[in-house]
Design an enzyme around this catalytic site. Structure first.
Site, PDB file in Angstrom:
ATOM      1  N   GLY A  75       5.680  12.223   7.887  1.00 55.35           N
ATOM      2  CA  GLY A  75       4.466  11.439   8.053  1.00 55.35           C
ATOM      3  C   GLY A  75       4.663  10.053   7.465  1.00 55.35           C
ATOM      4  O   GLY A  75       5.482   9.864   6.567  1.00 55.35           O
ATOM      5  N   GLN A 128       2.149   2.150   4.032  1.00 57.29           N
ATOM      6  CA  GLN A 128       3.533   2.353   3.610  1.00 57.29           C
ATOM      7  C   GLN A 128       4.506   1.395   4.295  1.00 57.29           C
ATOM      8  O   GLN A 128       5.678   1.329   3.919  1.00 57.29           O
ATOM      9  CB  GLN A 128       3.983   3.793   3.900  1.00 57.29           C
ATOM     10  N   CYS A 135       7.231  11.900  -0.912  1.00 61.30           N
ATOM     11  CA  CYS A 135       6.625  10.745  -0.243  1.00 61.30           C
ATOM     12  C   CYS A 135       7.720   9.711  -0.017  1.00 61.30           C
ATOM     13  O   CYS A 135       8.514   9.446  -0.922  1.00 61.30           O
ATOM     14  CB  CYS A 135       5.528  10.168  -1.132  1.00 61.30           C
ATOM     15  N   LEU A 136       7.766   9.131   1.171  1.00 66.55           N
ATOM     16  CA  LEU A 136       8.799   8.142   1.477  1.00 66.55           C
ATOM     17  C   LEU A 136       8.672   6.902   0.598  1.00 66.55           C
ATOM     18  O   LEU A 136       9.639   6.167   0.431  1.00 66.55           O
ATOM     19  CB  LEU A 136       8.744   7.744   2.960  1.00 66.55           C
ATOM     20  N   HIS A 142      -2.205  14.286   2.857  1.00 71.62           N
ATOM     21  CA  HIS A 142      -1.310  13.354   2.172  1.00 71.62           C
ATOM     22  C   HIS A 142      -1.432  11.950   2.794  1.00 71.62           C
ATOM     23  O   HIS A 142      -1.552  10.955   2.085  1.00 71.62           O
ATOM     24  CB  HIS A 142       0.136  13.873   2.274  1.00 71.62           C
ATOM     25  N   GLU A 143      -1.416  11.900   4.129  1.00 72.78           N
ATOM     26  CA  GLU A 143      -1.444  10.599   4.806  1.00 72.78           C
ATOM     27  C   GLU A 143      -2.825   9.941   4.682  1.00 72.78           C
ATOM     28  O   GLU A 143      -2.923   8.715   4.549  1.00 72.78           O
ATOM     29  CB  GLU A 143      -1.032  10.735   6.275  1.00 72.78           C
ATOM     30  N   HIS A 194      -3.083   8.123   1.534  1.00 76.17           N
ATOM     31  CA  HIS A 194      -2.461   6.784   1.582  1.00 76.17           C
ATOM     32  C   HIS A 194      -3.463   5.730   2.053  1.00 76.17           C
ATOM     33  O   HIS A 194      -3.470   4.609   1.564  1.00 76.17           O
ATOM     34  CB  HIS A 194      -1.272   6.775   2.544  1.00 76.17           C
TER      35      HIS A 194
HETATM   36 NI    NI Z   1       3.481   9.551   1.293  1.00 74.54          NI
END
Ligand code: NI
Length: 190
Positions: free
Chosen positions: A47, A52, A92-93, A134-135, A138
């Site tokens: 995701g 991000q 998380c990226l 999670h997204e 963000h």
């Molecule tokens: Ni993340």
């Protein structure tokens, strides 16, 4: 137009900023979503939310399997009817190397728009519902660092410090602004 986009990492202040609703469903939005899907795939993520890549609008992309036909894009997502609870590890990226257990609703309803502005109304459970949460976090400026208990903070202290140092090296002026915002006072005040 979005060739130079890249995934931003904590403590970039754009990750902490609440994102605004999308109003124009145009070709720019579609290009951005396509580029985000590419970046997500390259980074082997499941995701990726617009903040991000440094763009504070309410859109995220996801793909739970890695198969192209499973690409999903959600614009202006709203999660309701959360039911049940499940804890599982999340990464998380924007926080590479950090994995922490996060309790989430097991099942949720998602109402959103697709890239043409058409309504989406879905119910999912488990892994998919976890990615949604999670997204969507963000988009509200909420990161795994905000979901960490004292133990997880301690366990990941070194990693967080490395990320801070890496960020400060790349953006000396922004790092100073981030420390003023007290996004993580304990770690930023040495
Ligand atoms: Ni993340």
């Amino acid at each position: 137009m979005y060739e130079n986009l890249e995934i931003v990492r904590w403590p970039d202040p754009r990750l902490k900023r609440p994102s605004t609703e999308v109003e124009k469903f145009d070709s720019r939005l579609r290009l951005l979503a396509t580029r985000m899907l590419e970046l997500m795939r390259e980074a082997k993520g499941v995701g990726l939310a617009a903040p991000q890549v440094g763009i504070n609008i309410r859109m995220f992309v996801m793909n739970p399997t890695g198969q192209e036909q499973d690409d999903r894009v959600y614009v202006n997502p709203v999660l309701t009817e959360g039911d049940g609870e499940e804890e599982a590890d999340e990464g998380c990226l924007s926080l590479p190397g950090i994995y922490i257990p996060v309790p989430r609703f097991r099942t949720l309803r998602m109402q959103a728009k697709d890239l043409d502005g058409n309504p989406i109304d879905q119910v999912e459970s488990g892994y998919l519902a976890r990615i949604w949460q999670h997204e969507t976090d963000h988009l509200n400026g909420v990161l795994l660092t905000d979901r960490m208990g004292a133990l997880a903070k301690l366990a990941n202290r070194k990693k967080l410090k490395e990320l801070e140092e890496e960020y400060a090296r790349a953006h000396p002026e922004l790092a100073a602004a981030a420390s003023k915002k007290k996004s993580s006072p304990r770690l930023l005040r040495k």
